[in-house]
Write an enzyme that holds these catalytic residues in place. Structure first.
Site, mmCIF file in Angstrom:
data_model
loop_
_atom_site.group_PDB
_atom_site.id
_atom_site.type_symbol
_atom_site.label_atom_id
_atom_site.label_comp_id
_atom_site.label_asym_id
_atom_site.label_seq_id
_atom_site.Cartn_x
_atom_site.Cartn_y
_atom_site.Cartn_z
ATOM 1 N N THR A 279 44.575 49.587 60.822
ATOM 2 C CA THR A 279 45.352 50.063 59.674
ATOM 3 C C THR A 279 44.411 50.421 58.530
ATOM 4 O OG1 THR A 279 47.225 48.662 60.298
ATOM 5 C CG2 THR A 279 47.188 49.490 58.048
ATOM 6 N N LEU B 167 45.046 43.706 56.148
ATOM 7 C CA LEU B 167 45.489 44.808 56.990
ATOM 8 C C LEU B 167 44.875 44.638 58.374
ATOM 9 C CD1 LEU B 167 45.163 47.955 54.669
ATOM 10 C CD2 LEU B 167 47.237 46.679 55.245
ATOM 11 N N ASP B 168 45.575 45.150 59.398
ATOM 12 C CA ASP B 168 45.062 45.071 60.759
ATOM 13 C C ASP B 168 43.802 45.919 60.916
ATOM 14 O OD1 ASP B 168 47.298 43.570 61.300
ATOM 15 O OD2 ASP B 168 48.444 45.254 62.125
ATOM 16 N N LEU B 169 43.095 45.674 62.008
ATOM 17 C CA LEU B 169 41.861 46.396 62.321
ATOM 18 C C LEU B 169 42.058 47.908 62.289
ATOM 19 C CD1 LEU B 169 38.865 46.161 63.460
ATOM 20 C CD2 LEU B 169 39.912 46.324 65.729
#
Length: 230
Positions: free
Chosen positions: A105, A101-103
């Site tokens: 998210t 997952l993105d930073l």
């Protein structure tokens, strides 16, 4: 089993560092300091390192983590905290995240040391569904449902995305289920229809939903039934 291999399997140490520590007299076997990395131990041997009795973990490990915002899904990162700093487990270097997952998210992250299991989840061939709660900068028009179901072209992509299921939850809120894992896919899908994602939370992978009792930053082991879902 060789003593240096056993030490590696019980920790994050490399083989060379394990050998060095053994030669320095840092490892005790059955109450006696052993300085030979090739020393053979058996199942009854009691091995101590740093005053701790070491044991090999039995079988693979599987965890569910509620990822908070501000953490990266990497084992190491020079600029940001990693999700592995939220775990308290032995031999952390053997674990990996299943689908990052993105930073910014939040939500469901799976962590394991079982490569075949994680491949069944992340491989495009298996089309494992991922469901996200999405908050948008602008209202989402109802025609986005059919657009996403048909697939959309992402910037710098030559093929449409696979059919995705969009459920509108509010004027600027939706639930989106995708069956692939392109880079920043959810954000790019909404960008393709002129909208911007301002909040993103993964609720589910396949049929496995994030445990509602887990607060952000908390984790637990998966049950046998949950592991068998993939």
């Amino acid at each position: 089993m060789r003593l240096d291999k056993f030490l590696c399997d019980c920790s994050d140490l490399t083989r060379s560092l394990a050998g060095k520590l053994i030669r320095q007299g840092e490892v005790v076997v059955d109450g006696i300091v052993v300085k030979q990395p090739a020393f053979h131990i058996n199942e009854q041997s009691q091995v101590e390192f740093d005053g701790v009795l070491l044991t090999l973990s039995q079988g693979n490990r599987y965890f569910m983590l509620h990822k908070p915002e501000g953490y990266v899904c990497s084992n190491e990162d020079p600029d940001h905290a990693t999700v592995f700093q939220l775990l308290d487990e032995p031999a952390m270097g053997k674990l990996h995240v299943v689908g990052r997952l993105d930073l910014d998210t939040t939500g469901l992250v799976l962590v394991t040391d079982d490569g075949q299991w994680s491949h069944r989840i992340t491989s495009p061939r298996h089309e494992c569904a991922k469901t996200y709660r999405v908050w948008l900068a602008d209202p989402v028009h109802s025609d986005a449902i059919s657009l996403f179901a048909d697939g959309v072209f992402l910037r710098n992509e030559t093929d449409k995305t696979r059919p995705a299921q969009l459920e509108l939850l509010g004027e600027c809120e939706a639930r989106l289920t995708i069956h692939e894992g392109k880079y920043h896919q959810v954000k790019r899908m909404f960008a393709s229809i002129g909208n911007k994602v301002v909040g993103l939370h993964r609720e589910q992978i396949g049929t496995l939903a994030l445990d509602e009792t887990l607060a952000p930053g908390e984790y637990r082991e998966l049950t046998a039934e949950e592991i068998a879902l993939f």
